[in-house]
Design a protein around this motif. Sequence first.
Motif, PDB file in Angstrom:
ATOM      1  N   ASP A 125      33.293  -5.665  -4.954  1.00 31.57           N
ATOM      2  CA  ASP A 125      32.862  -6.253  -3.539  1.00 31.57           C
ATOM      3  C   ASP A 125      32.959  -5.213  -2.381  1.00 31.57           C
ATOM      4  OD1 ASP A 125      32.082  -8.932  -4.593  1.00 31.57           O
ATOM      5  OD2 ASP A 125      34.025  -9.526  -4.292  1.00 31.57           O
ATOM      6  N   SER A 126      33.474  -4.163  -2.771  1.00 36.68           N
ATOM      7  CA  SER A 126      33.717  -2.936  -1.953  1.00 36.68           C
ATOM      8  C   SER A 126      32.857  -1.757  -2.427  1.00 36.68           C
ATOM      9  CB  SER A 126      35.001  -2.477  -1.891  1.00 36.68           C
ATOM     10  OG  SER A 126      35.708  -1.950  -3.068  1.00 36.68           O
ATOM     11  N   ASP A 128      29.014   0.385  -3.188  1.00 39.16           N
ATOM     12  CA  ASP A 128      27.774   0.467  -3.077  1.00 39.16           C
ATOM     13  C   ASP A 128      27.065   0.620  -4.424  1.00 39.16           C
ATOM     14  OD1 ASP A 128      27.763   0.369  -0.038  1.00 39.16           O
ATOM     15  OD2 ASP A 128      28.878   2.406  -0.408  1.00 39.16           O
ATOM     16  N   ARG A 157      24.325  -8.548  -2.829  1.00 40.91           N
ATOM     17  CA  ARG A 157      24.756  -8.877  -1.517  1.00 40.91           C
ATOM     18  C   ARG A 157      24.756  -7.848  -0.424  1.00 40.91           C
ATOM     19  NH1 ARG A 157      27.708 -13.225  -4.532  1.00 40.91           N
ATOM     20  NH2 ARG A 157      29.563 -12.086  -4.267  1.00 40.91           N
ATOM     21  N   ARG A 158      25.390  -6.750  -1.206  1.00 43.22           N
ATOM     22  CA  ARG A 158      25.650  -5.682  -0.277  1.00 43.22           C
ATOM     23  C   ARG A 158      24.533  -4.666  -0.221  1.00 43.22           C
ATOM     24  NH1 ARG A 158      30.522  -4.000   0.763  1.00 43.22           N
ATOM     25  NH2 ARG A 158      30.219  -1.802   0.451  1.00 43.22           N
TER      26      ARG A 158
END
Length: 336
Positions: A125-126, A128, A157-158
């Motif tokens: 989740d951190s 790219d 989501r990112r």
Amino acid sequence: MIGLEHGGRLSAAVREFGLPEDEWLDLSTGINPLSYPLGAVPAACWQRLPDSGERLLAAAREHYACESLLAVAGSQAAIQALPRLCPQSKVGVLHPSYAEHGWRWQQAGHSVQTLTVDEVWAAVDSLDVLVLVNPNNPTGHLWTVEQLQDLAHRLARRGGWLIVDEAFMDVTPQASVVGFAGQWPNLIVLRSLGKFFGLAGARVGFVAAWDDLLQRLAQWLGPWTVTGPAEWAASQALADSQWQEQNRRFLLQASQRLVLLLTEMNLTPDGGSALFQWIRLDQSEAWYQALARRAILVRRFAEPAALRFGLPADEVQWQRLATALRQAHEEITCAC
């Protein structure tokens, strides 16, 4: 990261150990020892520029059950180009794994974080970009389709990318996500004819992804990335489903035989695939040296200390490996 070393460094081993090249049994690469049988290349393949590649792409689309494909000069070409097409990013790569991925992203100026399999879930989740080799080289860890879908959705989501290098996937096509390329909005899958088909010298690979990225990648790489003879060879191999099925059976049987042989020598593999077995081993350097003195080349890893064994091609090579393992075992045991 330090400079990279790959399997297949036979010339260096010849120089180091002073044994003639034709005496060596090279098990360092994980390439299928029984490559796809090719006939004589038609003269026209050498005499004219490669055509549009439609025959090759048609065969690849059928083989991979995927429409969104770009042919490249081996998946290595894409590994080097993709970091140049992505804005500066935080990139996660596995360790141990195929080191070219992390190296190329780092050389392009990205921030690279090495992760264990367990650490991926907390880190995703951190990130790219997440790069996974599946099955992993050299550990053989296999991510399921469901796990990869979860990771892809979390990255999406990112606006992030999930890159899955499936260089060793052909023996287990049911675990592939190549068919989802173009459907999952951020999935990039790399495939190669070098390992399963044993055609590493042809330098043919494919990138499966969404159309816009494939167009950008094609512009970056330029025309004629795959040679005419390589297109001809790859088209035949991809279309020969009967050989592929026979070869899968051969590789699975040979892989199990290798596991049993290594286990008999107290070298029980910690992981592997149909094309190689990987052993974490404190005495990896001693084993590497002992086998090399007998003109058998395996792949050594420094961190963690480990060896990777590829497959012998025939019964003569199997017996030679078994004898060398017994001799090396006795030598190392006595030295201790």
